[in-house]
Structure formats: C-alpha cells, structure tokens
Write a protein that holds these residues in place. Structure first.
Motif, mmCIF file in Angstrom:
data_model
loop_
_atom_site.group_PDB
_atom_site.id
_atom_site.type_symbol
_atom_site.label_atom_id
_atom_site.label_comp_id
_atom_site.label_asym_id
_atom_site.label_seq_id
_atom_site.Cartn_x
_atom_site.Cartn_y
_atom_site.Cartn_z
ATOM 1 N N ALA B 28 0.817 -1.216 0.000
ATOM 2 C CA ALA B 28 0.000 0.000 0.000
ATOM 3 C C ALA B 28 0.847 1.261 0.000
ATOM 4 O O ALA B 28 0.467 2.258 -0.596
ATOM 5 N N VAL B 29 1.986 1.239 0.659
ATOM 6 C CA VAL B 29 2.731 2.502 0.796
ATOM 7 C C VAL B 29 3.787 2.748 -0.273
ATOM 8 O O VAL B 29 4.167 3.891 -0.514
ATOM 9 N N CYS B 30 4.285 1.705 -0.917
ATOM 10 C CA CYS B 30 5.375 1.916 -1.869
ATOM 11 C C CYS B 30 4.887 2.673 -3.105
ATOM 12 O O CYS B 30 3.996 2.215 -3.800
ATOM 13 N N PRO B 31 5.477 3.846 -3.383
ATOM 14 C CA PRO B 31 5.023 4.629 -4.536
ATOM 15 C C PRO B 31 5.656 4.175 -5.843
ATOM 16 O O PRO B 31 5.439 4.792 -6.890
ATOM 17 N N ARG B 32 6.474 3.114 -5.802
ATOM 18 C CA ARG B 32 7.202 2.701 -6.993
ATOM 19 C C ARG B 32 6.937 1.251 -7.374
ATOM 20 O O ARG B 32 7.668 0.677 -8.186
#
Ligand code: SF4
Ligand code: SF4
Lengths: 354, 100
Positions: B28-32
């Motif tokens: 959920a948090v990884c923007p990549r």
C-alpha cells in the motif's frame, strides 16, 4: 494550541462541534488561489504560503464523516479541498512549516509524532465517532500506521497519491487501485518545475556575468565596450547552459541517453554547444582567439548543463539517496573541472584579444 | 510510457522473508511498485525502481524491511557540503494547479 483562524481567505463559514467552532473550507478554487499558486511557481514569496494547522470541515461534515490528513502548504491543501468538492468530511492539517506532504514526510515533519499531537490538540476523538484517518500515501515515509494506532486508536488508511483519485477511492470503499499507488513523473509535472529552476539559475547567471564583466574590464585595459564584447559570449554560454540543463533536460528526461541526470544534461548541453558553434561559424576559424573562445563554450556549456541537470534530481520523483551519491562522486568533479577549464579558456581568449 | 528508472543496483533496500507476515502494508505505501504478493507474503520485483523513501520500512509492523532512507537530491547535498541549510525539494504532491 489555538484552532485555525476563521478569517483565512478560503474559509466559508463554520460548523459547531462538541469541541467548539470549526472553520469550513470552501471547495472552490478562487482567482486569488490561482494567482497565489502562480506566484509560488515562479518562486515569489513561497515560504509564507501556509494555512493554519488544525481541523477544518468540508461540506456538511458530520461525526461519522471521513477525516483526511494533509500538510499546511497551501498548494497541497488547495488540491485536497478542491478534490473534495461534494464530499462531507474533515481535513486535519498538520504543521509541516509550509512544506508539501512528500518532502515533509521525508524530513519527518509530516510524521507520526506530529499526527498524534494534532489528533490530540484538535480533540478529534470528540468530534468524530469512527477511528479512521485517510492519510495521503506520499506521507507514508514519515508516518508509521501501526504506531499511530497504538498511540491514538486511529487506524491509518493510505489514500491515493493523486488528490484527483480521491472520489474514486471513496466510492471504491477506501480501496486504491495499483495505478493510484504509483508515483509517475509526467510531462506536465516536469514542465511545471522548470520555472523555479530557471529563476534560480538566472539569479546566479547575473552574478557570474557581473564578475566576468569586471574581469574582462581589467583584461581589456579598462575599456567598457571591449569588456562588453568579451562578456557577451560568456553570457550566451551561460544562457544556453540553463536552457539545456535547467529546461530541456527536465522536459525531455525520458528520451535523453543515460540514467544519470548529469549524463542527460551533458548530452543536451553538448548538442546545444555544437549548435552555438555552428551558428558562429566555428567551422571556419579565422582567428586563434575566436577558436579558443569557441572552445571555452564547447567545454563549459555541457559542464554547466550537466551540473544543472544534476540539481534537478531532488525535484524528480524517482531518484534515490544512494544513487545520487554515486552520481555526484563522479559527475561533480567533472562538472566543476569543465567549468574551470571553460573559464581559463575564456580568460585566455580575452587576453589574446578576441 | 515506460517508467523512469534511475541508476541500477545501488539502493540499500533489503527484505527478510522469514519476518514477513504478509500484512500487505508495504504494497500500500510503496510509490514505486517495488513489491508484489507471493504465497501469502511479498517479494521484491523491481529493486532498481526503489527511491529509498523509507515508507515500507516505517510501515512494516514486523521489521521485515530495511532501507537507508533519504532524499535523492544533489543540490541538497551540495548545500550540506557547503554548510548551508536550504530546502531543496520543490516537488508537489500532485500535478500543480495551472497558472491562468
Ligand atoms: S523505500 Fe520507498 S520506494 Fe523503496 S521499496 Fe520502500 S516504499 Fe518502495
Ligand atoms: S509490510 Fe512487512 S510484514 Fe507486511 S507484507 Fe510487507 S514485508 Fe511483509
């Protein structure tokens, strides 16, 4: 801690809650908001572009309405309230000292401690009946969801990266699609960052040009007109470098060769430097001083462009600390060396009477 | 358009499968999109895309992820070397409002 003021430009009325009066933020983006955004884009008075931290209401906020967390950089806050048009909810603004969510999360000001304190100081548990917070995903580097839950009982749900996706996210039952979770660095975003790069570079250029003019003034035997003639090619080189490294490289980023920003900037700079030389008829050098002067441009333009392009790493959204360190170890000495050599050649050309 | 990648094989991200509980927070948090689910846990699929933001490490409840978090910003580092304290980051959270 005092609640947010009611006389901020975007506040339209207020809502009474068990903890007192909460200002209601308009979801309309006014002309003055637009003008403010424009000024920020060009680097005019950017530091004071903040809203008061604390709790705001949107639409007809009720105790069961969702809570959205954001930073107190006005541009960020504006994007959120505009995206929430037609939604009833609450906005909890953290004090990030006017820095956007992503950068503040990296610094830690958009973080667990600030969030926990802001929940308490705004007495959020007395305003809403649920225990959920929608935090922008780009705030995650600073916020530890499980720690917030332990300390406040509030569950952190990471919302989409782009505010525009919020309504779809709400409709989808607080579920973000894979697409909503990925940060790209699209053309429009790169373009929007160019002005601030250019403004900063031009300030330096004016300073450097003044110094070069003084040097030329001495070399030419205190002749203002000769000094101007000597300084102009250097100013041209600086201008072309800014165009290459500060504007064209960021805009054309995906299509330039190499992965390091300095490589991309160097290539762009070399291309423009060759254009300048061709335009000046460097193919048929008539005079040694002109040749040396041309060489100064050929060496310095790619070097400055590489340096400026490297400075853009922080504005991009796909560089890592380790990567930039690696790039800098190699590129910084080369860029400085290139600029130094360019300067020496320029002085030599000036001394030769170019 | 292909996603933009920075230098290869430099990031400090590491993942310890034995500690992973499969809670999916990192997804959920990884923007990549560095991770993907695998057999009730996760796996690292595009390491070179990682930008060392530290979001996964901070939000992994079981300490299965580690990374030296920081900002990949050359001008910030240069300012630091020169002993100046200056904000480097001007990136916006979203596409900026247009200037009209
Ligand atoms: S550090 Fe950031 S980019 Fe790298 S894997 Fe973790 S969340 Fe993804
Ligand atoms: S956040 Fe940690 S425990 Fe949860 S899935 Fe990711 S690595 Fe596994």
């Amino acid at each position: 801690m005092s609640p947010p003021r009611l006389d901020q430009t975007f506040v339209r009325g207020s809502i009474e809650t068990p903890v007192g009066t909460v200002p209601k933020a308009s979801t309309i983006f006014s002309l003055s908001d637009r003008l403010g955004a424009c000024k920020v884009r060009w680097g005019i008075g950017r530091l004071s572009y903040t809203v008061d931290p604390g709790l705001y209401a949107i639409g007809g906020a009720r105790p069961e309405s969702p809570v959205f967390v954001t930073a107190n950089y006005k541009m960020t806050f504006d994007l959120l309230r505009r995206a929430l048009a037609g939604v009833d909810g609450w906005i909890l603004v953290l004090d990030t000292q006017g820095i956007n969510v992503w950068c503040a999360a990296g610094k830690g000001t958009f973080g667990t401690d600030e969030l926990v304190e802001r929940i308490e100081s705004s007495r959020l548990p007395n305003v809403v009946t649920h225990r959920r917070l929608i935090v922008p995903q780009l705030g995650a580097p600073g916020v530890s969801a499980h720690e917030v839950r332990q300390r406040t009982g509030f569950q952190v749900i990471y919302g989409p990266i782009r505010a525009d996706d919020l309504t779809a996210f709400l409709k989808g039952g607080l579920k973000a699609t894979g697409e909503m979770r990925v940060k790209e660095f699209p053309f429009a975003e790169r373009l929007a960052l160019v002005p601030i790069e250019i403004v900063a570079a031009v300030k330096w250029t004016l300073f450097v040009a003044a110094v070069l003019y003084l040097v030329a003034f001495f070399i030419s035997g205190f002749s203002p007109s000769k000094a101007t003639d000597l300084t102009l090619p250097a100013v041209l080189a600086l201008g072309v470098s800014i165009l290459a490294g500060g504007a064209l490289t960021p805009i054309l980023l995906p299509w330039l060769p190499g992965r390091a920003f300095s490589t991309k900037g160097f290539c762009m700079g070399l291309l423009l430097a060759l254009c300048v030389l061709l335009f000046n008829g460097f193919g048929i050098p008539s005079h040694a001083a002109i040749m040396v002067g041309g060489l100064a441009q050929l060496v310095s333009i790619p070097a400055i462009a590489a340096f400026l392009a490297m400075n853009f790493t922080g504005c991009s959204t796909f560089t890592s600390l380790s990567g930039v360190q690696k790039e800098m170890r190699l590129a910084l000495p080369l860029a400085i060396g290139g600029m130094g050599l360019g300067l020496v050649l320029w002085i030599a050309a000036a001394a030769m009477g170019g | 358009m292909r996603p933009l990648l920075y230098l290869g094989n430099v990031v400090t991200l590491s993942f310890d499968t034995s500690k992973c509980t499969g809670c999916r927070m990192c997804l959920a948090v990884c923007p990549r999109a560095v991770f993907r689910p695998l057999n009730g846990k996760i796996e690292v699929v595009s390491r070179d895309a990682c930008i060392e933001c530290g979001a996964c490490r901070r939000n992994c409840p079981s300490g299965a992820l580690s990374v030296r978090a920081g900002v990949g910003c050359a001008s910030g580092m240069i300012n630091k070397m020169l002993g100046r304290k200056k904000a480097c980051c001007v990136v916006d959270d979203d596409k900026p409002p247009s200037c009209q």
